[in-house]
Design a protein around this motif. Structure first.
Motif, PDB file in Angstrom:
ATOM      1  N   TRP A  63       0.810  -1.262   0.012  1.00  0.00           N
ATOM      2  CA  TRP A  63      -0.024   0.022  -0.083  1.00  0.00           C
ATOM      3  C   TRP A  63       0.661   1.317  -0.043  1.00  0.00           C
ATOM      4  O   TRP A  63       0.675   2.396  -0.859  1.00  0.00           O
ATOM      5  CB  TRP A  63      -0.912  -0.089   1.323  1.00  0.00           C
ATOM      6  CG  TRP A  63      -1.544   1.204   1.436  1.00  0.00           C
ATOM      7  CD1 TRP A  63      -1.239   2.181   2.628  1.00  0.00           C
ATOM      8  CD2 TRP A  63      -2.732   1.914   1.032  1.00  0.00           C
ATOM      9  NE1 TRP A  63      -1.786   3.115   2.621  1.00  0.00           N
ATOM     10  CE2 TRP A  63      -2.841   3.164   1.607  1.00  0.00           C
ATOM     11  CE3 TRP A  63      -3.705   1.504  -0.127  1.00  0.00           C
ATOM     12  CZ2 TRP A  63      -3.844   4.033   1.290  1.00  0.00           C
ATOM     13  CZ3 TRP A  63      -4.382   2.547  -0.403  1.00  0.00           C
ATOM     14  CH2 TRP A  63      -4.736   3.592   0.188  1.00  0.00           C
ATOM     15  N   LEU A  64       1.834   1.300   0.925  1.00  0.00           N
ATOM     16  CA  LEU A  64       2.609   2.438   0.979  1.00  0.00           C
ATOM     17  C   LEU A  64       3.598   2.699  -0.415  1.00  0.00           C
ATOM     18  O   LEU A  64       3.684   3.899  -0.859  1.00  0.00           O
ATOM     19  CB  LEU A  64       3.597   2.252   2.129  1.00  0.00           C
ATOM     20  CG  LEU A  64       3.082   2.527   3.446  1.00  0.00           C
ATOM     21  CD1 LEU A  64       3.985   1.911   4.769  1.00  0.00           C
ATOM     22  CD2 LEU A  64       2.328   3.414   3.827  1.00  0.00           C
ATOM     23  N   ASN A  65       3.712   1.603  -0.999  1.00  0.00           N
ATOM     24  CA  ASN A  65       4.690   1.780  -2.180  1.00  0.00           C
ATOM     25  C   ASN A  65       3.870   2.184  -3.349  1.00  0.00           C
ATOM     26  O   ASN A  65       4.390   2.876  -4.324  1.00  0.00           O
ATOM     27  CB  ASN A  65       5.245   0.297  -2.596  1.00  0.00           C
ATOM     28  CG  ASN A  65       6.432   0.031  -1.592  1.00  0.00           C
ATOM     29  OD1 ASN A  65       7.174   0.799  -0.969  1.00  0.00           O
ATOM     30  ND2 ASN A  65       6.755  -1.252  -1.577  1.00  0.00           N
ATOM     31  N   SER A  66       2.757   2.047  -3.303  1.00  0.00           N
ATOM     32  CA  SER A  66       1.367   2.507  -4.307  1.00  0.00           C
ATOM     33  C   SER A  66       1.176   3.831  -4.038  1.00  0.00           C
ATOM     34  O   SER A  66       0.704   4.470  -4.948  1.00  0.00           O
ATOM     35  CB  SER A  66       0.448   1.599  -4.165  1.00  0.00           C
ATOM     36  OG  SER A  66      -0.397   1.895  -3.307  1.00  0.00           O
ATOM     37  N   GLN A  67       1.467   4.337  -2.865  1.00  0.00           N
ATOM     38  CA  GLN A  67       1.238   5.827  -2.678  1.00  0.00           C
ATOM     39  C   GLN A  67       2.515   6.608  -3.195  1.00  0.00           C
ATOM     40  O   GLN A  67       3.486   6.562  -2.817  1.00  0.00           O
ATOM     41  CB  GLN A  67       0.914   6.021  -1.213  1.00  0.00           C
ATOM     42  CG  GLN A  67      -0.191   5.213  -0.549  1.00  0.00           C
ATOM     43  CD  GLN A  67      -1.450   5.527  -1.229  1.00  0.00           C
ATOM     44  OE1 GLN A  67      -2.107   6.851  -0.911  1.00  0.00           O
ATOM     45  NE2 GLN A  67      -2.345   4.732  -1.729  1.00  0.00           N
ATOM     46  N   GLN A  68       1.990   7.854  -3.957  1.00  0.00           N
ATOM     47  CA  GLN A  68       3.156   8.404  -4.628  1.00  0.00           C
ATOM     48  C   GLN A  68       3.450   9.655  -3.581  1.00  0.00           C
ATOM     49  O   GLN A  68       4.748   9.819  -3.389  1.00  0.00           O
ATOM     50  CB  GLN A  68       2.522   9.350  -5.855  1.00  0.00           C
ATOM     51  CG  GLN A  68       2.108   8.376  -7.128  1.00  0.00           C
ATOM     52  CD  GLN A  68       3.239   7.638  -7.479  1.00  0.00           C
ATOM     53  OE1 GLN A  68       4.292   7.972  -7.705  1.00  0.00           O
ATOM     54  NE2 GLN A  68       2.590   6.218  -8.141  1.00  0.00           N
ATOM     55  N   VAL A  69       2.611  10.464  -2.973  1.00  0.00           N
ATOM     56  CA  VAL A  69       3.286  11.553  -2.205  1.00  0.00           C
ATOM     57  C   VAL A  69       3.362  11.090  -0.674  1.00  0.00           C
ATOM     58  O   VAL A  69       4.308  10.770  -0.345  1.00  0.00           O
ATOM     59  CB  VAL A  69       2.361  12.549  -2.103  1.00  0.00           C
ATOM     60  CG1 VAL A  69       3.025  13.872  -2.703  1.00  0.00           C
ATOM     61  CG2 VAL A  69       1.041  12.310  -3.321  1.00  0.00           C
ATOM     62  N   MET A  75      -6.878   3.300   7.053  1.00  0.00           N
ATOM     63  CA  MET A  75      -7.910   3.052   7.815  1.00  0.00           C
ATOM     64  C   MET A  75      -8.401   4.337   8.147  1.00  0.00           C
ATOM     65  O   MET A  75      -9.347   4.895   8.173  1.00  0.00           O
ATOM     66  CB  MET A  75      -7.692   2.324   9.065  1.00  0.00           C
ATOM     67  CG  MET A  75      -7.517   0.865   8.619  1.00  0.00           C
ATOM     68  SD  MET A  75      -8.573  -0.240   7.854  1.00  0.00           S
ATOM     69  CE  MET A  75      -9.584  -0.850   9.212  1.00  0.00           C
ATOM     70  N   CYS A  76      -7.482   5.145   8.724  1.00  0.00           N
ATOM     71  CA  CYS A  76      -7.742   6.307   9.453  1.00  0.00           C
ATOM     72  C   CYS A  76      -7.092   7.597   8.593  1.00  0.00           C
ATOM     73  O   CYS A  76      -7.342   8.698   9.199  1.00  0.00           O
ATOM     74  CB  CYS A  76      -7.135   6.392  10.741  1.00  0.00           C
ATOM     75  SG  CYS A  76      -5.577   6.240  11.215  1.00  0.00           S
ATOM     76  N   ARG A  77      -6.574   7.445   7.569  1.00  0.00           N
ATOM     77  CA  ARG A  77      -5.812   8.724   6.994  1.00  0.00           C
ATOM     78  C   ARG A  77      -4.910   9.619   7.567  1.00  0.00           C
ATOM     79  O   ARG A  77      -4.498  10.566   7.089  1.00  0.00           O
ATOM     80  CB  ARG A  77      -6.852   9.482   6.422  1.00  0.00           C
ATOM     81  CG  ARG A  77      -7.784   8.836   5.190  1.00  0.00           C
ATOM     82  CD  ARG A  77      -7.453   8.734   3.976  1.00  0.00           C
ATOM     83  NE  ARG A  77      -7.745   7.499   3.190  1.00  0.00           N
ATOM     84  CZ  ARG A  77      -7.260   6.868   1.948  1.00  0.00           C
ATOM     85  NH1 ARG A  77      -6.278   7.539   1.456  1.00  0.00           N
ATOM     86  NH2 ARG A  77      -8.134   6.092   1.468  1.00  0.00           N
ATOM     87  N   GLN A  78      -4.476   9.016   8.714  1.00  0.00           N
ATOM     88  CA  GLN A  78      -3.249   9.617   9.229  1.00  0.00           C
ATOM     89  C   GLN A  78      -1.790   9.320   8.919  1.00  0.00           C
ATOM     90  O   GLN A  78      -1.763   8.267   8.209  1.00  0.00           O
ATOM     91  CB  GLN A  78      -3.421   9.233  10.775  1.00  0.00           C
ATOM     92  CG  GLN A  78      -4.504   9.745  11.691  1.00  0.00           C
ATOM     93  CD  GLN A  78      -4.469   9.354  12.946  1.00  0.00           C
ATOM     94  OE1 GLN A  78      -3.288   9.551  13.650  1.00  0.00           O
ATOM     95  NE2 GLN A  78      -5.493   8.846  13.706  1.00  0.00           N
ATOM     96  N   ASP A  79      -1.152  10.077   9.061  1.00  0.00           N
ATOM     97  CA  ASP A  79       0.135   9.666   8.554  1.00  0.00           C
ATOM     98  C   ASP A  79       0.570   8.428   9.100  1.00  0.00           C
ATOM     99  O   ASP A  79       0.465   8.214  10.121  1.00  0.00           O
ATOM    100  CB  ASP A  79       1.278  10.569   8.771  1.00  0.00           C
ATOM    101  CG  ASP A  79       1.032  11.828   7.868  1.00  0.00           C
ATOM    102  OD1 ASP A  79       0.799  12.060   6.815  1.00  0.00           O
ATOM    103  OD2 ASP A  79       1.759  12.886   8.036  1.00  0.00           O
TER     104      ASP A  79
END
Lengths: 84, 789
Positions: A63-69, A75-79
């Motif tokens: 998941w993290l690798n697929s996130q660009q920025v 789940m909670c959209r926190q960093d």
């Protein structure tokens, strides 16, 4: 009569100490493994974020690798930060 | 008729004069016997005279007509009159002989007449064909034959049969006699050939008469017509007896060649003797040789057919004894190609299977063994597999109906020791299931292609039939791999949790073999299970060796089997309150585990496991390996020597029914005694037992080898339970629904995704009906609804 136990072989099932049963990403049981893995437990461990959510390590890495920025908890959209 | 003179213009002689002369030459005309005293010259003169008057054709016809008349009126009735009555076989034999002699004698008596007529033909240079025969003798034979057959009495085969039976008996006897000399003939009072006393044995004379009669019949061209059928039936009988005797109960030798040899030597020997008159006369005419050849073909076919039938009757036993009975199967295969008995075989074998195998009295493993043997034997019999498919159809159907089939197959697959299925598994081939798309036929070997037999099922490719192996066929009984894999998983779990040995090499080997057949993905769960066992061993060793965990300071060593719950079949949920010190110990173990593997913990299954106990009694010492529940029971008796089931149940949190079963084990060990209903007392001293030496260590199997796993039925129940929430939701929204509608809705919503659970309409109906019985549903007018709260 005196009963002495020479040895005891018990049977137990292991489980992750987590606040949920299923991984929020792959929806598979924590006690199982992520879809890419064959063997549970040591080979497919869980990781906790500082937001207290946890996932299969392979799932959250993907998941993290697929996130660009910015890397957020799905789940909670926190960093997302790994819990030490 | 005799008085009427031919109306021909005559030159020199008076017609009467000529007629008289003709009558002298052919006295038959005047019903007088032939006189030999007339000189040949005189006769020749008369013949020439006839010729001159161009009467030869007429005279010939007339004489033949006359003879035919005599034959019809006298000879034939004479012949048949001998056939009417007989008191015993011997009399029949004689009657037949007399009849043949008499008809032969009349033939002889007419011979000179024919000679003269033949001469007449030569003189007048006439060639004609009468009754399809060139020669007059031939014509006469035709006359005799036709008139004989035209007056055939009903019972004629009896006498003929008598004659030939007696002769055959004599023959067989003399044949056997050559065979076994050691059967001392002194003991016998009667000759087994002619059934006369030894002293008056008539065998020789019978053989003599037999040959003579045959020769005469051959000369009359009557043998085939008169006796052919009887001879054939006698030989058939003989063949049947011989085949039955020679292949009684022995399946391990091939009989075809010996039978063929027997036919060639013995049976054909008889035939040759019959057709050639006597055994000495080896030289035979071409015609008889051909007749014998034809006969032989027929007999050979009959032999094959008889043999095949006999083998088919025994086929069930042959299959059971396979592969020892391989030669018999091979024989049958060859014979089946020569005869047309496939449908007979299918029918017979199916019936045999049904009566001997497919009933409740036969254990499933036995049925499976027979089925495997049948697969092998029938594959040898018919490589196309069609026979196998049709014949074993009922077996498959029956096996599907049995509950323990899958379990039996799986357990015999992984059984130790020589097991056919295990061997088959080791051979290792990818599993072939019917469900695959029909692949193209082999194009390389197209010249060797054979069409499928007519009874083949056209919906299946012949390739799938040819190649599917035994395990595939067994799996196909149910048609799905999943059932087998699940059953194997349960079985494996049971085995691992009953043996508690950490040596999994053997299981891993089997798993690898199974993987070759069922595919990696299907057996993934089992792999994890075995890895759990292996890992447990490592963890145990690790925890044991690390002094930080304080495990070595405990009263007794504890090890654990740590399982991945997701990958094991569901466990039977049972409660058991262990003794507190054991619980503490397990708690320590859990702590150690938690330290070792951060963020993971253990859930104990207290009722599973194995405990080694040493029990010291007043008079003896016992070493036992038991289950935790047994150990707990006996441990409680340590503090108090009398317990009621009720008390134990409360303290152990175990239902009393289970407890009673478990206590029975200690009763059988002689440690507990039921003093009154449900009250048990510890027996410290056992006078009768103390005398006999007790084995120092006894590993006691649980008396009822119970499965630790939930049964397949329970598992299914749980799966269906998933549907229940859907159904409740549906009915809350839509009030009432018919069965079909519910089924469709479930298919749409609940049966999707990777863990889709299939549920047939039938199953759903059962499920809902049970809910109705439990008052969780209402059913009226074909609609299900929720009960009003």
């Amino acid at each position: 009569m005196k009963v002495t136990i020479k040895s005891w072989t018990g049977v137990a099932t292991w489980r992750w100490v987590a606040n949920d049963d299923n991984c929020g990403i792959c929806r598979m049981a924590f006690d199982g493994c992520c879809p890419d893995c064959k063997l549970p437990g040591d080979d497919c461990p869980l990781v906790w974020g500082q937001c207290s959510h946890c996932f299969h390590i392979h799932c959250i890495m993907k998941w993290l690798n697929s996130q660009q920025v910015n890397h957020q908890c799905p789940m909670c959209r926190q960093d997302w930060k790994f819990k030490e | 008729m005799a008085a009427v003179a031919p109306v021909v213009s005559l030159h020199e002689q008076h017609p009467d004069d000529l007629w008289n002369k003709i009558c002298i030459a052919f006295p038959v005309i005047a019903n007088e016997p032939l006189m030999q005293e007339y000189l040949e010259e005189q006769v020749l003169n008369v013949l020439e005279l006839i010729c001159q008057h161009q009467l030869s054709t007429f005279i010939e016809d007339y004489v033949v007509d006359k003879i035919q008349h005599i034959t019809m009126q006298k000879i034939v009735p004479d012949f048949w009159s001998k056939f009417c009555k007989r008191e015993n076989e011997m009399q029949g034999f004689e009657s037949f002989r007399d009849a043949v002699y008499s008809v032969y004698n009349s033939l002889i008596s007419f011979c000179p007449v024919f000679e003269r007529l033949e001469k007449l033909r030569n003189i007048s240079g006439i060639h004609r064909v009468v009754n399809g025969e060139n020669t007059l003798l031939g014509t006469f034979k035709v006359i005799i034959r036709s008139s004989l057959l035209s007056q055939l009495p009903l019972n004629h085969p009896k006498i003929t049969e008598d004659f030939y039976r007696i002769s055959f008996k004599v023959f067989c006897n003399s044949d056997n006699y050559v065979g076994d000399q050691d059967d001392s003939p002194e003991d016998m009072v009667h000759c087994s050939g002619c059934e006369q006393e030894i002293g008056q044995c008539q065998c020789q004379s019978i053989i003599l008469v037999f040959h003579e009669v045959n020769q005469k019949l051959i000369e009359l061209d009557l043998l085939e017509r008169l006796a052919g059928e009887v001879i054939t039936s006698l030989i058939h009988l003989r063949i049947e007896n011989h085949v039955e005797e020679s292949c009684k109960g022995s399946f391990d030798t091939s009989h075809i060649s010996t039978l063929e040899k027997w036919l060639d030597n013995v049976v054909m020997g008889w035939l040759r003797r019959i057709f050639n008159g006597s055994s000495e006369n080896v030289k035979s005419e071409k015609k008889t040789e051909e007749a014998i050849k034809k006969f032989k073909q027929k007999l050979a076919h009959f032999l094959y057919e008889t043999y095949t039938r006999t083998r088919i009757e025994q086929l069930f036993n042959i299959i059971i004894e396979y592969p020892d009975s391989q030669p018999a199967v091979e024989d049958l295969r060859i014979c089946l190609q020569k005869t047309d008995l496939r449908p007979y075989l299918t029918q017979k074998l199916q019936r045999a299977l049904e009566t001997r195998l497919l009933h409740p009295g036969v254990n499933t493993p036995d049925i499976l063994t027979a089925y495997v043997a049948a697969i092998r034997a029938l594959r040898q019999l018919d490589s196309s597999g069609v026979l196998l498919e049709t014949v074993t159809q009922p077996v498959r159907q029956y096996l599907r109906w049995r509950d323990d089939t899958v379990r039996c197959v799986v357990s015999s697959l992984t059984e130790e020791g020589p097991s056919e299925l295990a061997d088959e598994l080791v051979r290792g081939e990818a599993l072939q299931l019917d469900e695959g798309v029909p692949s193209d036929e082999d194009t390389e070997n197209w010249e060797a292609w054979n069409p499928d037999p007519v009874d083949a099922d056209p919906s299946k490719t012949s390739k799938s039939r040819r190649t599917s192996d035994i395990i595939s066929m067994l799996v196909n009984v149910y048609g799905s791999k999943e059932l087998f894999v699940n059953e194997y998983r349960t079985l494996l779990a049971d085995r691992l949790l009953s043996q508690f040995s950490y040596n999994t090499e053997k299981e891993i080997r089997y798993l690898e073999l199974l993987k070759l057949r069922f595919g990696e993905s299907q057996l993934h769960y089992c792999e994890v299970m075995l890895k759990d066992v292996y890992d447990s061993k490592r963890i145990n060793a690790h925890l044991d060796s690390d002094p930080n965990f304080n495990l070595d300071k405990q009263q007794f060593p504890a090890t654990a089997m740590i399982l991945s719950a997701q990958f094991w079949p569901p466990f039977k949920e049972e409660t058991l309150e262990l003794p507190s010190f054991v619980k503490e110990h397990l708690q320590t173990y859990t702590k150690a585990f938690e330290t070792l593997k951060g963020n993971r913990t253990l859930c104990w299954k207290p009722h599973l496991g194995s405990v080694t106990l040493e029990i010291e009694l007043k008079d003896r010492k016992l070493n036992l390996t038991v289950s935790p529940i047994h150990a707990t029971i006996i441990w409680h008796f340590q503090s108090k020597n009398q317990w009621t089931v009720e008390e134990l149940s409360q303290i152990m949190h175990v239902p009393s029914t289970v407890l009673r079963r478990k206590i029975a084990f200690w009763q059988s060990q002689g440690l507990l005694r039921e003093i009154s209903t449900d009250t048990f007392l510890l027996v410290e001293e056992n006078p009768s037992r103390s005398k006999c030496p007790v084995p120092a260590e006894m590993v006691c199997e649980d008396e009822e080898s119970e499965s630790a796993m939930a049964s397949a039925h329970d598992q299914r129940e749980e799966e269906l339970q998933v549907f229940w929430s859907y159904i409740v939701g549906m009915l809350t929204n839509l009030d009432s629904m018919p069965l079909e509608r519910i089924h469709q809705m479930l298919k749409m919503f609940a049966s999707q995704g990777p863990t889709a659970v299939e549920c047939s309409l039938q199953e759903l109906r059962h499920f809902l009906d049970r809910k109705v019985r439990e008052h969780k549903l209402l059913f009226s007018g074909g609609f299900y609804r929720l009960p009003k709260p």
